[in-house]
Design an enzyme around this catalytic site. Structure first.
Site, PDB file in Angstrom:
ATOM      1  N   LYS A 114       0.812  -1.153   0.033  1.00 28.23           N
ATOM      2  CA  LYS A 114       0.096   0.052  -0.082  1.00 28.23           C
ATOM      3  C   LYS A 114       1.089   1.137  -0.007  1.00 28.23           C
ATOM      4  O   LYS A 114       0.571   2.197  -0.769  1.00 28.23           O
ATOM      5  CB  LYS A 114      -0.974   0.108   1.117  1.00 28.23           C
ATOM      6  CG  LYS A 114      -2.131  -0.805   1.174  1.00 28.23           C
ATOM      7  CD  LYS A 114      -3.144  -0.104   2.197  1.00 28.23           C
ATOM      8  CE  LYS A 114      -3.897  -1.279   2.760  1.00 28.23           C
ATOM      9  NZ  LYS A 114      -4.367  -0.595   4.171  1.00 28.23           N
ATOM     10  N   LYS A 196     -11.126  -8.564  -1.400  1.00 36.05           N
ATOM     11  CA  LYS A 196     -11.622  -8.596   0.092  1.00 36.05           C
ATOM     12  C   LYS A 196     -12.929  -7.680   0.157  1.00 36.05           C
ATOM     13  O   LYS A 196     -12.711  -6.488  -0.424  1.00 36.05           O
ATOM     14  CB  LYS A 196     -10.703  -8.313   1.194  1.00 36.05           C
ATOM     15  CG  LYS A 196     -10.596  -8.495   2.342  1.00 36.05           C
ATOM     16  CD  LYS A 196      -9.444  -8.512   3.069  1.00 36.05           C
ATOM     17  CE  LYS A 196      -9.746  -7.587   4.380  1.00 36.05           C
ATOM     18  NZ  LYS A 196      -8.779  -7.452   5.422  1.00 36.05           N
ATOM     19  N   LYS A 199     -15.107  -1.731   2.916  1.00 34.00           N
ATOM     20  CA  LYS A 199     -15.603  -0.594   3.049  1.00 34.00           C
ATOM     21  C   LYS A 199     -15.143   0.490   2.005  1.00 34.00           C
ATOM     22  O   LYS A 199     -16.021   1.349   1.558  1.00 34.00           O
ATOM     23  CB  LYS A 199     -15.492   0.216   4.537  1.00 34.00           C
ATOM     24  CG  LYS A 199     -16.029   1.491   4.639  1.00 34.00           C
ATOM     25  CD  LYS A 199     -17.390   1.584   4.765  1.00 34.00           C
ATOM     26  CE  LYS A 199     -18.110   2.888   4.610  1.00 34.00           C
ATOM     27  NZ  LYS A 199     -19.292   2.996   5.419  1.00 34.00           N
TER      28      LYS A 199
END
Ligand code: TRP
Length: 330
Positions: A114, A196, A199
């Site tokens: 990331k 995955k 949100k």
């Protein structure tokens, strides 16, 4: 196995989704009968490692707390609190940061995926240092066991390395915390089963949230991406969509994936989708009702967080005073 103290944290991403529930929250609830001393935190400081809109963050902290309570995290059995209300987390993080080689952090898989690939002029120091804050969370309470998902195992390993290094310099201070892995696989997105459930996916249809109505749950399963084969097998590599539905079914009903496939022998994915939707409508209905009740009772949620922070602070103050003495600050 002797569990002396459990600590775990969850980021305030808003209303929890099915992945949060099956991967973490459900385990948090059941651990309450296995350990006397449990500390659960809504880790708002971790959220700040990436940009957050203030009003939304504030709302999300509350929503996640409400979800934990609605699922059965019980403030009489566990300490439940908001991380930033206990300033010793940030204090211990600094003390540990100064003893953590930056190379350890550069090697974290999550950072490599990331952070390291992003623009260094944009990505924050906080994101790089995030695992040290996680170590501080756990060590501040001298936790012996930490329920985590597989993706956090490496961070817990780092926590143990940090504890060991501290202990070897200053004498036995921290237990080396062990993971309590939940036995369920990751829940994937209903729209893209290679990712995955999250949100941050901007497709609402990709996730079931704990406040979805029965109709929303049915619609989301009906539209879940599968494949043209039709029958039910469990083969995540070749058939990620159907396999994700089998995983969810297995997790919710607590039967193995093999048994799920046997149960659906001769049936089609549409049958699995329909049955799964009904099971979740039943399962999530009472949780949704409790969410609604709790949302209309602001005073109660505030009281839970205030009392939780007081109890957490009492432990944290005690431990930090030993630590500051050990390192020579006091
Ligand atoms: N990093 C964890 C996650 O993203 C959340 C977390 C923060 C945590 N502090 C923790 C988990 C301490 C366990 C223990 O899921």
């Amino acid at each position: 196995m002797v569990i002396q103290r459990i600590f775990s944290g969850i980021q305030p991403s808003g209303v929890a989704h099915l992945g949060n529930y099956l991967g973490a929250i459900r385990q948090w609830v059941s651990l309450q009968d296995k350990c006397e001393s449990i500390v659960y935190s809504v880790v708002d400081l971790h959220s700040l490692s990436v940009p957050q809109a203030p009003l939304l963050l504030k709302r999300n902290i509350r929503s996640m707390t409400v979800c934990l309570l609605a699922c059965g995290v019980d403030p009489d059995k566990s300490i439940i609190f908001q991380q930033s209300q206990v300033p010793q987390h940030a204090q211990l993080m600094w003390l540990l940061s100064c003893r953590t080689p930056s190379g350890w952090l550069s090697r974290m898989t999550q950072w490599k995926a990331k952070g390291a690939t992003s623009d260094r002029d944009v990505v924050s120091l906080g994101l790089f240092a995030y695992p040290v804050l996680m170590a501080a969370d756990v060590l501040l309470y001298k936790a012996t066991h930490v329920p985590v998902g597989e993706d956090q195992l490496q961070h817990l390993e780092l926590t143990r390395d940090i504890a060991r290094s501290f202990n070897s310099t200053y004498g036995a201070t921290f237990p080396e915390p062990k993971p309590l892995l939940s036995n369920h696989k990751r829940v994937m997105s209903l729209r893209n089963p290679l990712q995955k459930m999250s949100k941050s996916d901007n497709q609402e249809m990709s996730r079931i949230t704990l406040s979805d109505t029965p109709d929303e749950i049915r619609k989301k399963f009906r539209r879940a991406v599968t494949d043209s084969i039709g029958n039910i097998t469990f083969d995540p590599a070749e058939r990620p969509g159907v396999s994700n539905l089998v995983t969810i079914y297995s997790a919710v009903t607590e039967i193995s994936t093999e048994e799920v496939c046997l149960q659906f022998e001769g049936k089609q994915s549409v049958d699995l989708k329909e049955e799964l939707a009904e099971i979740l409508v039943d399962k999530l209905g009472p949780i949704r009702e409790r969410i609604e009740q709790l949302e209309s009772d602001e005073g109660y949620v505030d009281d839970v967080l205030t009392r939780g922070a007081e109890r957490a602070r009492a432990i944290a103050e005690d431990n930090i005073s030993t630590i500051t003495r050990l390192v020579g600050l006091s």
